[in-house]
Design a protein around this motif. Sequence first.
Motif, PDB file in Angstrom:
ATOM      1  N   LYS A 111      37.362  45.481  40.167  1.00 38.08           N
ATOM      2  CA  LYS A 111      38.456  45.213  39.025  1.00 38.08           C
ATOM      3  C   LYS A 111      39.005  43.991  39.577  1.00 38.08           C
ATOM      4  O   LYS A 111      39.059  43.084  38.899  1.00 38.08           O
ATOM      5  CB  LYS A 111      39.429  46.205  38.712  1.00 38.08           C
ATOM      6  CG  LYS A 111      38.737  47.578  38.160  1.00 38.08           C
ATOM      7  CD  LYS A 111      40.193  48.576  38.396  1.00 38.08           C
ATOM      8  CE  LYS A 111      39.513  49.556  37.376  1.00 38.08           C
ATOM      9  NZ  LYS A 111      40.704  50.876  37.145  1.00 38.08           N
ATOM     10  N   GLN A 112      39.210  43.793  40.856  1.00 38.78           N
ATOM     11  CA  GLN A 112      40.177  42.506  41.378  1.00 38.78           C
ATOM     12  C   GLN A 112      39.070  41.359  41.283  1.00 38.78           C
ATOM     13  O   GLN A 112      39.282  40.219  40.827  1.00 38.78           O
ATOM     14  CB  GLN A 112      40.605  42.828  42.928  1.00 38.78           C
ATOM     15  CG  GLN A 112      41.755  43.807  42.638  1.00 38.78           C
ATOM     16  CD  GLN A 112      42.085  43.946  44.221  1.00 38.78           C
ATOM     17  OE1 GLN A 112      41.223  43.949  45.114  1.00 38.78           O
ATOM     18  NE2 GLN A 112      43.525  44.248  44.406  1.00 38.78           N
ATOM     19  N   ARG A 113      37.712  41.649  41.475  1.00 37.56           N
ATOM     20  CA  ARG A 113      36.934  40.460  41.432  1.00 37.56           C
ATOM     21  C   ARG A 113      36.477  40.155  40.235  1.00 37.56           C
ATOM     22  O   ARG A 113      36.264  39.111  39.855  1.00 37.56           O
ATOM     23  CB  ARG A 113      35.535  41.031  42.266  1.00 37.56           C
ATOM     24  CG  ARG A 113      35.518  40.962  43.720  1.00 37.56           C
ATOM     25  CD  ARG A 113      34.528  41.699  44.527  1.00 37.56           C
ATOM     26  NE  ARG A 113      34.634  41.294  46.052  1.00 37.56           N
ATOM     27  CZ  ARG A 113      33.744  41.959  46.796  1.00 37.56           C
ATOM     28  NH1 ARG A 113      32.963  43.020  46.329  1.00 37.56           N
ATOM     29  NH2 ARG A 113      33.833  42.075  48.053  1.00 37.56           N
ATOM     30  N   ALA A 114      36.379  41.142  39.135  1.00 39.88           N
ATOM     31  CA  ALA A 114      35.932  40.710  37.669  1.00 39.88           C
ATOM     32  C   ALA A 114      37.213  40.408  36.977  1.00 39.88           C
ATOM     33  O   ALA A 114      36.908  39.447  36.006  1.00 39.88           O
ATOM     34  CB  ALA A 114      35.574  42.218  37.146  1.00 39.88           C
ATOM     35  N   SER A 115      38.382  40.733  37.263  1.00 42.54           N
ATOM     36  CA  SER A 115      39.450  40.288  36.487  1.00 42.54           C
ATOM     37  C   SER A 115      40.863  40.061  37.171  1.00 42.54           C
ATOM     38  O   SER A 115      41.670  40.902  37.427  1.00 42.54           O
ATOM     39  CB  SER A 115      39.950  41.484  35.356  1.00 42.54           C
ATOM     40  OG  SER A 115      38.821  41.686  34.690  1.00 42.54           O
ATOM     41  N   PRO A 116      40.630  39.313  38.106  1.00 41.34           N
ATOM     42  CA  PRO A 116      41.960  38.810  39.318  1.00 41.34           C
ATOM     43  C   PRO A 116      43.046  38.600  38.315  1.00 41.34           C
ATOM     44  O   PRO A 116      44.286  38.937  39.040  1.00 41.34           O
ATOM     45  CB  PRO A 116      41.337  37.503  39.813  1.00 41.34           C
ATOM     46  CG  PRO A 116      40.227  36.856  39.179  1.00 41.34           C
ATOM     47  CD  PRO A 116      39.659  38.171  38.237  1.00 41.34           C
ATOM     48  N   GLN A 117      43.332  37.873  37.156  1.00 40.30           N
ATOM     49  CA  GLN A 117      44.499  37.796  36.395  1.00 40.30           C
ATOM     50  C   GLN A 117      45.110  38.970  36.201  1.00 40.30           C
ATOM     51  O   GLN A 117      46.275  39.208  35.794  1.00 40.30           O
ATOM     52  CB  GLN A 117      44.135  36.998  35.264  1.00 40.30           C
ATOM     53  CG  GLN A 117      43.416  37.630  34.082  1.00 40.30           C
ATOM     54  CD  GLN A 117      41.914  37.874  34.219  1.00 40.30           C
ATOM     55  OE1 GLN A 117      41.247  37.289  35.396  1.00 40.30           O
ATOM     56  NE2 GLN A 117      41.159  38.267  33.246  1.00 40.30           N
ATOM     57  N   LEU A 118      44.460  40.159  35.852  1.00 41.25           N
ATOM     58  CA  LEU A 118      44.960  41.331  35.855  1.00 41.25           C
ATOM     59  C   LEU A 118      45.355  42.458  36.970  1.00 41.25           C
ATOM     60  O   LEU A 118      46.228  43.112  36.784  1.00 41.25           O
ATOM     61  CB  LEU A 118      44.115  42.354  34.713  1.00 41.25           C
ATOM     62  CG  LEU A 118      43.757  41.780  33.302  1.00 41.25           C
ATOM     63  CD1 LEU A 118      42.429  42.513  32.506  1.00 41.25           C
ATOM     64  CD2 LEU A 118      44.769  41.531  32.650  1.00 41.25           C
ATOM     65  N   PHE A 119      44.523  42.010  38.039  1.00 42.98           N
ATOM     66  CA  PHE A 119      44.811  43.017  39.127  1.00 42.98           C
ATOM     67  C   PHE A 119      45.133  42.324  40.410  1.00 42.98           C
ATOM     68  O   PHE A 119      45.340  42.937  41.421  1.00 42.98           O
ATOM     69  CB  PHE A 119      43.521  43.805  39.391  1.00 42.98           C
ATOM     70  CG  PHE A 119      43.027  44.660  38.285  1.00 42.98           C
ATOM     71  CD1 PHE A 119      43.653  46.035  38.181  1.00 42.98           C
ATOM     72  CD2 PHE A 119      42.102  44.482  37.394  1.00 42.98           C
ATOM     73  CE1 PHE A 119      43.135  46.781  37.014  1.00 42.98           C
ATOM     74  CE2 PHE A 119      41.734  45.009  36.315  1.00 42.98           C
ATOM     75  CZ  PHE A 119      42.220  46.450  36.072  1.00 42.98           C
ATOM     76  N   CYS A 120      45.083  41.008  40.399  1.00 39.91           N
ATOM     77  CA  CYS A 120      45.596  40.243  41.552  1.00 39.91           C
ATOM     78  C   CYS A 120      46.664  39.279  41.070  1.00 39.91           C
ATOM     79  O   CYS A 120      46.627  38.070  41.318  1.00 39.91           O
ATOM     80  CB  CYS A 120      44.708  39.543  42.236  1.00 39.91           C
ATOM     81  SG  CYS A 120      43.255  40.671  42.956  1.00 39.91           S
ATOM     82  N   SER A 121      47.743  39.591  40.415  1.00 41.61           N
ATOM     83  CA  SER A 121      48.742  38.745  40.005  1.00 41.61           C
ATOM     84  C   SER A 121      49.461  38.012  41.124  1.00 41.61           C
ATOM     85  O   SER A 121      49.765  38.260  42.370  1.00 41.61           O
ATOM     86  CB  SER A 121      50.064  39.428  39.078  1.00 41.61           C
ATOM     87  OG  SER A 121      51.071  38.668  38.959  1.00 41.61           O
TER      88      SER A 121
END
Length: 295
Positions: A111-121
């Motif tokens: 998830k972090q790799r696919a959607s960093p804006q959602l899971f790595c704020s």
Amino acid sequence: VELEDIDNLGSKAKLRVIEPQEGAVTKPWSFDYGLKVTPGWETKGYDQTPYMSLLLKENDRILFPKEMEVVEKLLKTFHNGEGYNICKVYAIDSTRSQNDFESYMSRLLNKQRASPQLFCSTSWQEDRYDHRKWVLSCLEKKYSAYDWNTTTLTPVITMLQGSKEDLVWSYCQTGYTAVDTEQTPRYGLGIYFTSDLKYALNISKPNHKGEKVITINYVVPGSVYPTIEHPNSEESLASKPCQKGYQSHYVRISSDTHPSRFGFPVEKGRDDSFDELVVFQENQSLIKYIVYIKE
């Protein structure tokens, strides 16, 4: 191991025959093959949530010296981790919990790799940057202490939790639940850990023998919100869910025993402070040892 010896170990003891995979690398949160097949493991829990425990040490009797070296080495990595009387130690093994833990890591990394804006704020950088950066740097030092951390997205660290003896054993079966009801969830409605043994013992409640019980856990913080919000302020995170875009909260708190200061956030640079890591999913942590200590 002689099979005829098993009958002498009691009805709950089982020998687990595990075929090691050729070339497999033992994960740091997995027990090695020799320990996993040793007699003495006891099956506990219910049919749907079983786990195994193995007594490693009881008073002056050390049953598994090699594994006790691992435990003692881990304890020394924690702040204030020396100088205590270790009365008893159990190893805890739950195939179900370990599978859930590893599955959580894998899913989170994807998830972090696919959607960093959602899971790595990185929203924490927009408010009191210097203070929050210092808080986060205190935790990041722990990441680099373990050679198994090859990614900064899903590092794994060891952390402690102190609680009541009966609660500790129930957690082995069901996993941690959000916050001990006797504690105020000052920094979020989650599961609380610390890297300070003195603080963990402060939280733990003594049993009838005067022993305090702590767990040694492997924890996946994920993306961390460096917390400086005072729980009595308007911006308080007390009893609130995880901040959006993060998987945990981390705070440095005062070790000053005065009621007006103890457990509240400290100013930047206070190295004499305790810490708390708050995670919000039970699969973010894995119990590996239960330690009984007399202060």
